[in-house]
Design a protein around this motif. Structure first.
Motif, PDB file in Angstrom:
ATOM      1  N   LEU A  31     -56.047   4.018   5.257  1.00  0.00           N
ATOM      2  CA  LEU A  31     -55.388   3.682   4.734  1.00  0.00           C
ATOM      3  C   LEU A  31     -57.475   2.879   4.383  1.00  0.00           C
ATOM      4  O   LEU A  31     -58.151   2.537   4.291  1.00  0.00           O
ATOM      5  CB  LEU A  31     -55.008   2.414   4.929  1.00  0.00           C
ATOM      6  CG  LEU A  31     -53.384   3.461   5.986  1.00  0.00           C
ATOM      7  CD1 LEU A  31     -52.881   1.915   6.820  1.00  0.00           C
ATOM      8  CD2 LEU A  31     -53.109   4.393   5.187  1.00  0.00           C
ATOM      9  N   SER A  32     -56.845   2.321   2.445  1.00  0.00           N
ATOM     10  CA  SER A  32     -57.087   0.987   1.477  1.00  0.00           C
ATOM     11  C   SER A  32     -57.208  -0.324   2.425  1.00  0.00           C
ATOM     12  O   SER A  32     -56.286  -0.701   2.644  1.00  0.00           O
ATOM     13  CB  SER A  32     -56.973   1.553   0.923  1.00  0.00           C
ATOM     14  OG  SER A  32     -55.782   0.438   0.438  1.00  0.00           O
ATOM     15  N   THR A  35     -53.559  -1.366   1.689  1.00  0.00           N
ATOM     16  CA  THR A  35     -53.173  -1.159   1.911  1.00  0.00           C
ATOM     17  C   THR A  35     -52.989  -1.875   3.481  1.00  0.00           C
ATOM     18  O   THR A  35     -52.018  -2.273   3.563  1.00  0.00           O
ATOM     19  CB  THR A  35     -53.003   0.814   1.757  1.00  0.00           C
ATOM     20  OG1 THR A  35     -52.648   0.773   0.857  1.00  0.00           O
ATOM     21  CG2 THR A  35     -51.597   1.298   3.117  1.00  0.00           C
ATOM     22  N   ARG A  38     -51.526  -5.269   2.523  1.00  0.00           N
ATOM     23  CA  ARG A  38     -49.851  -5.225   2.224  1.00  0.00           C
ATOM     24  C   ARG A  38     -49.035  -5.380   3.614  1.00  0.00           C
ATOM     25  O   ARG A  38     -48.135  -6.341   4.102  1.00  0.00           O
ATOM     26  CB  ARG A  38     -50.212  -4.566   1.336  1.00  0.00           C
ATOM     27  CG  ARG A  38     -48.096  -4.683   0.803  1.00  0.00           C
ATOM     28  CD  ARG A  38     -48.163  -3.114  -0.175  1.00  0.00           C
ATOM     29  NE  ARG A  38     -48.126  -2.063   0.340  1.00  0.00           N
ATOM     30  CZ  ARG A  38     -49.200  -1.121   0.122  1.00  0.00           C
ATOM     31  NH1 ARG A  38     -50.199  -1.364  -0.807  1.00  0.00           N
ATOM     32  NH2 ARG A  38     -48.877  -0.131   0.210  1.00  0.00           N
ATOM     33  N   ARG A  39     -49.908  -4.633   4.525  1.00  0.00           N
ATOM     34  CA  ARG A  39     -49.213  -3.843   5.907  1.00  0.00           C
ATOM     35  C   ARG A  39     -48.975  -5.412   6.761  1.00  0.00           C
ATOM     36  O   ARG A  39     -47.777  -5.340   7.353  1.00  0.00           O
ATOM     37  CB  ARG A  39     -49.418  -2.620   6.552  1.00  0.00           C
ATOM     38  CG  ARG A  39     -49.379  -0.927   5.585  1.00  0.00           C
ATOM     39  CD  ARG A  39     -48.938  -0.005   6.427  1.00  0.00           C
ATOM     40  NE  ARG A  39     -48.570   0.995   5.922  1.00  0.00           N
ATOM     41  CZ  ARG A  39     -48.896   2.264   5.853  1.00  0.00           C
ATOM     42  NH1 ARG A  39     -49.140   2.483   7.690  1.00  0.00           N
ATOM     43  NH2 ARG A  39     -48.537   3.027   5.304  1.00  0.00           N
TER      44      ARG A  39
END
Length: 153
Positions: A31-32, A35, A38-39
């Motif tokens: 993932l970036s 991301t 955010r998660r």
């Protein structure tokens, strides 16, 4: 709440090291960084991630003894159960408190510097509480496995 495979990887890595770099997590999950960030923020907001703490060796700060304590209350009215919960939460030497089924109402894990310190703890928690019917204590001989990791499959 549905937890994706990527979320499980994030959680597994954070359980091992809560200060793991976002870049490392992003690389392992594919993932970036944004991301992943955010998660993690979402998992903190929804309560999946409850806290980030340091695991301290109790002996290194003077707590040489660990105890398992099983407490039976005289009466199990909700207000009395809540009162005991509040008392256990407020006591710094109580590491964990569980409301349980079976012969006891509560199971506690507590620390003490020595037996005299433990005796003082019992007076604060049990002897001064008219709703405590009895308590049983086991002294921990060895801390074989200590942790709060959740199996993530």
């Amino acid at each position: 709440m549905k937890v994706s495979d990527s979320d499980r990887t994030i959680l597994r890595m954070l359980q091992a090291n809560s200060r793991e770099r976002l870049e490392t997590i992003a690389m392992d999950t594919g993932l970036s960084v944004a991301t992943v960030q955010r998660r993690i923020r979402n998992m903190k907001a929804n309560g999946t991630i409850m806290a980030e703490t340091a695991l301290i060796n109790p002996k290194s700060v003077g707590y040489a003894m660990t105890f398992l304590i099983f407490v039976e209350l005289e009466h199990e009215r909700i207000d009395q159960i809540d009162a005991f919960r509040r008392k256990a939460k407020a006591e710094s030497q109580v590491q964990q408190c569980y409301y349980v089924t079976g012969e006891s109402d509560f199971a506690l894990i507590a620390l003490a510097r020595n037996m005299e310190d433990y005796e003082q703890l019992t007076h604060r928690l049990f002897f001064n509480d008219s709703n405590v019917k009895r308590f049983r204590t086991s002294v921990v001989m060895d801390r074989t496995k200590v942790g709060m990791d959740v199996p993530l499959g």
